[in-house]
Motif scaffolding. Structure first.
Motif, PDB file in Angstrom:
ATOM      1  N   UNK A 162     -11.913  15.035  -6.492  1.00  0.00           N
ATOM      2  CA  UNK A 162     -10.903  15.983  -6.953  1.00  0.00           C
ATOM      3  C   UNK A 162     -11.115  17.393  -6.426  1.00  0.00           C
ATOM      4  N   UNK A 163     -12.207  17.616  -5.719  1.00  0.00           N
ATOM      5  CA  UNK A 163     -12.430  18.889  -5.011  1.00  0.00           C
ATOM      6  C   UNK A 163     -12.297  20.113  -5.917  1.00  0.00           C
ATOM      7  N   UNK A 164     -12.910  20.023  -7.092  1.00  0.00           N
ATOM      8  CA  UNK A 164     -12.912  21.175  -7.980  1.00  0.00           C
ATOM      9  C   UNK A 164     -11.605  21.433  -8.704  1.00  0.00           C
ATOM     10  N   UNK A 165     -10.675  20.489  -8.687  1.00  0.00           N
ATOM     11  CA  UNK A 165      -9.418  20.644  -9.420  1.00  0.00           C
ATOM     12  C   UNK A 165      -9.728  20.949 -10.888  1.00  0.00           C
ATOM     13  N   UNK A 166      -9.174  22.022 -11.405  1.00  0.00           N
ATOM     14  CA  UNK A 166      -9.424  22.452 -12.776  1.00  0.00           C
ATOM     15  C   UNK A 166      -8.489  21.697 -13.720  1.00  0.00           C
ATOM     16  N   UNK A 167      -9.060  20.758 -14.451  1.00  0.00           N
ATOM     17  CA  UNK A 167      -8.282  19.839 -15.283  1.00  0.00           C
ATOM     18  C   UNK A 167      -8.569  20.080 -16.760  1.00  0.00           C
ATOM     19  N   UNK A 168      -7.523  20.274 -17.531  1.00  0.00           N
ATOM     20  CA  UNK A 168      -7.648  20.439 -18.981  1.00  0.00           C
ATOM     21  C   UNK A 168      -7.501  19.076 -19.648  1.00  0.00           C
ATOM     22  N   UNK A 202     -13.885  16.778 -10.366  1.00  0.00           N
ATOM     23  CA  UNK A 202     -13.066  17.861 -10.873  1.00  0.00           C
ATOM     24  C   UNK A 202     -13.864  18.814 -11.744  1.00  0.00           C
ATOM     25  N   UNK A 203     -13.187  19.846 -12.229  1.00  0.00           N
ATOM     26  CA  UNK A 203     -13.820  20.836 -13.101  1.00  0.00           C
ATOM     27  C   UNK A 203     -13.093  20.854 -14.441  1.00  0.00           C
ATOM     28  N   UNK A 204     -13.724  20.337 -15.504  1.00  0.00           N
ATOM     29  CA  UNK A 204     -13.053  20.320 -16.805  1.00  0.00           C
ATOM     30  C   UNK A 204     -12.885  21.724 -17.374  1.00  0.00           C
ATOM     31  N   UNK A 205     -11.758  21.932 -18.024  1.00  0.00           N
ATOM     32  CA  UNK A 205     -11.439  23.229 -18.620  1.00  0.00           C
ATOM     33  C   UNK A 205     -11.478  23.087 -20.141  1.00  0.00           C
ATOM     34  N   UNK A 206     -12.262  23.906 -20.790  1.00  0.00           N
ATOM     35  CA  UNK A 206     -12.370  23.861 -22.245  1.00  0.00           C
ATOM     36  C   UNK A 206     -11.349  24.826 -22.850  1.00  0.00           C
ATOM     37  N   UNK A 239      -4.362  29.684 -19.722  1.00  0.00           N
ATOM     38  CA  UNK A 239      -5.116  30.932 -19.815  1.00  0.00           C
ATOM     39  C   UNK A 239      -6.606  30.728 -19.526  1.00  0.00           C
ATOM     40  N   UNK A 240      -7.083  29.506 -19.658  1.00  0.00           N
ATOM     41  CA  UNK A 240      -8.481  29.202 -19.336  1.00  0.00           C
ATOM     42  C   UNK A 240      -8.643  28.716 -17.892  1.00  0.00           C
ATOM     43  N   UNK A 241      -7.567  28.795 -17.126  1.00  0.00           N
ATOM     44  CA  UNK A 241      -7.656  28.482 -15.705  1.00  0.00           C
ATOM     45  C   UNK A 241      -7.235  27.088 -15.300  1.00  0.00           C
ATOM     46  N   UNK A 242      -6.665  26.326 -16.211  1.00  0.00           N
ATOM     47  CA  UNK A 242      -6.279  24.953 -15.895  1.00  0.00           C
ATOM     48  C   UNK A 242      -5.194  24.912 -14.828  1.00  0.00           C
ATOM     49  N   UNK A 243      -5.323  23.935 -13.938  1.00  0.00           N
ATOM     50  CA  UNK A 243      -4.300  23.670 -12.924  1.00  0.00           C
ATOM     51  C   UNK A 243      -3.531  22.389 -13.231  1.00  0.00           C
ATOM     52  N   UNK A 244      -4.080  21.553 -14.083  1.00  0.00           N
ATOM     53  CA  UNK A 244      -3.463  20.285 -14.446  1.00  0.00           C
ATOM     54  C   UNK A 244      -4.012  19.842 -15.793  1.00  0.00           C
TER      55      UNK A 244
END
Length: 316
Positions: A162-168, A202-206, A239-244
Motif C-alpha cells: 500500500x506504499x504508506x497509504x494512510x487508511x482510517x 499501509x499507515x493506519x490512522x487513529x 483531520x488526522x490525515x486519512x486518505x481512505x
C-alpha cells in the motif's frame, strides 16, 4: 422451509489436502447492493488458497428487524444455516458483514447455552429432516485472516504494498459489540484493522470515530441524523490525515461511501474513498484492481490509488 442435505463425506476438490474449506455466509447486501464485496472476497480466497463453500440455501441472518420482531424465528433461521454447514462437513461459517456476524453469533450462543432454545430449533428443523448438533463456529473474515492465515504470512504474500497509504479503520458497532457475544478483541481498544493495514504496507490512522456507529440503521428513521453521523466520523478521520477508510461491514460501507456528500454542508468535503476489507487485502496481494468493482463506489478511489502507484486511474 428447505434444508440443504449432503452425504456424510461430501466430495472435495482434488487438492483438498492442501485447501482449507470454510462455510461461507455472504449475507444479503453482498449479493445485492455491494456485489463488489462478494466478488472481491472470492478473488481473495483464491489468492489465499482457501475454499469458501457458499451456503446457497441459507436465509437472511435476521438482522435487527426480525430479531426485534421475533427472536425465536431469527434463532431458528440461523440454526438452519448452521445445520447446512454441518451437513457439508464444515465447522466454520465465515461472514463478511459485521451485522451478520453479531446476530449469527448471538443466535449460536443462545442455542449452545440454552437447551430449550436448541430443542425448539431442532424440533422445527426436524420436520424437514435436518438438525443442528452445535459444532459450528461463526467468524468474520477479518478474524479468519488474522487467526488462520496470520499477519506475518499475509505480509509475505503482499506483492502490491500500500506504499504508506494512510487508511482510517472503521469498526462500527456489530463486529466488536457486545463483547459477551463477539469478544474477539476489545470493543474499547480494537487494533485488528490497524494491524492488518500495517501488514499490507499501509499507515493506519487513529481517530475517535473508528468505533462509533456509521448511521446506517438510523437512516431508516432519520436520514439527516445518519448523514450527520457519517460527516462527523469522516471529518475526524480526515483531520488526522486519512486518505481512505477501511471497513469490515457492507452496511457501514454504504453509509460512509454514500452520505459524505450529504454531510458536506456541515462538516466540509471529506471525499474519503471507503474500501471493503477484502478489496484492499486483495489489491495488496496482487489481484487485478479492475476486477475489484471499484467503479461501483460513490467516492472514487482512483486518485488515491494512483497517487500511491496502486492502480491506474481508469479502474475507478
Amino acid at each position: 422451509m428447505s434444508v440443504i442435505t449432503a452425504p456424510a463425506n461430501p466430495k472435495r476438490r482434488s487438492n483438498s489436502a492442501q485447501t482449507k474449506r470454510y462455510g461461507f455466509f455472504p449475507g444479503c447486501v453482498a449479493k445485492e447492493s455491494c456485489t463488489e464485496l462478494f466478488n472481491s472476497t472470492m478473488l481473495l480466497a483464491d489468492k489465499l488458497g482457501i475454499e469458501l463453500v457458499e451456503l446457497t440455501a441459507a436465509s437472511c441472518c435476521g438482522a435487527s428487524v426480525l430479531n426485534d420482531l421475533n427472536r425465536d424465528v431469527a434463532r431458528v433461521l440461523n440454526a438452519r444455516t448452521y445445520a447446512q454447514a454441518e451437513a457439508l462437513g464444515l465447522d466454520d461459517v465465515i461472514t463478511i458483514c459485521s451485522t451478520c456476524t453479531g446476530h449469527m453469533r448471538a443466535s449460536n450462543k443462545e442455542l449452545l447455552e440454552d437447551d430449550g432454545s436448541m430443542d425448539h430449533a431442532n424440533g422445527i428443523l426436524g420436520k424437514f429432516g435436518a438438525s443442528y448438533k452445535g459444532t459450528v463456529s461463526v467468524r468474520h473474515l477479518l478474524w479468519m485472516l488474522i487467526d488462520d492465515i496470520g499477519l506475518d504470512e499475509l505480509s509475505k504474500m503482499v506483492v502490491n504494498p500500500l506504499n504508506g497509504l494512510k487508511v482510517a479503520p472503521f469498526y462500527g458497532c456489530h463486529i466488536i459489540r457486545p463483547e459477551s457475544v463477539n469478544g474477539w478483541e476489545s470493543a474499547r481498544n480494537p487494533h485488528s484493522l490497524e494491524d492488518l493495514i500495517t501488514a499490507l504496507g499501509g499507515e493506519p490512522v487513529d481517530y475517535a470515530g473508528k468505533t462509533r456507529c456509521c448511521g446506517f440503521h438510523v437512516q431508516l428513521e432519520k436520514e439527516g441524523i445518519a448523514a450527520n453521523m457519517v460527516g462527523q466520523n469522516m471529518r475526524m478521520a480526515k483531520d488526522q490525515g486519512a486518505e481512505a477508510v477501511l471497513t469490515p461491514c457492507p452496511l457501514c460501507h454504504l453509509a460512509l461511501d454514500g452520505y459524505q456528500a450529504d454531510s458536506a454542508a456541515r462538516w466540509g468535503r471529506t471525499d474519503l474513498p471507503t474500501f471493503h476489507l477484502p478489496q484492499l487485502v486483495a489489491l495488496a496481494l496482487g489481484v487485478d484492481p479492475t476486477l475489484l468493482g471499484l467503479k461501483r463506489h460513490v467516492v472514487s478511489p482512483g486518485h488515491v490509488l494512483q497517487a500511491h502507484d496502486l492502480a491506474p486511474m481508469h479502474v475507478a
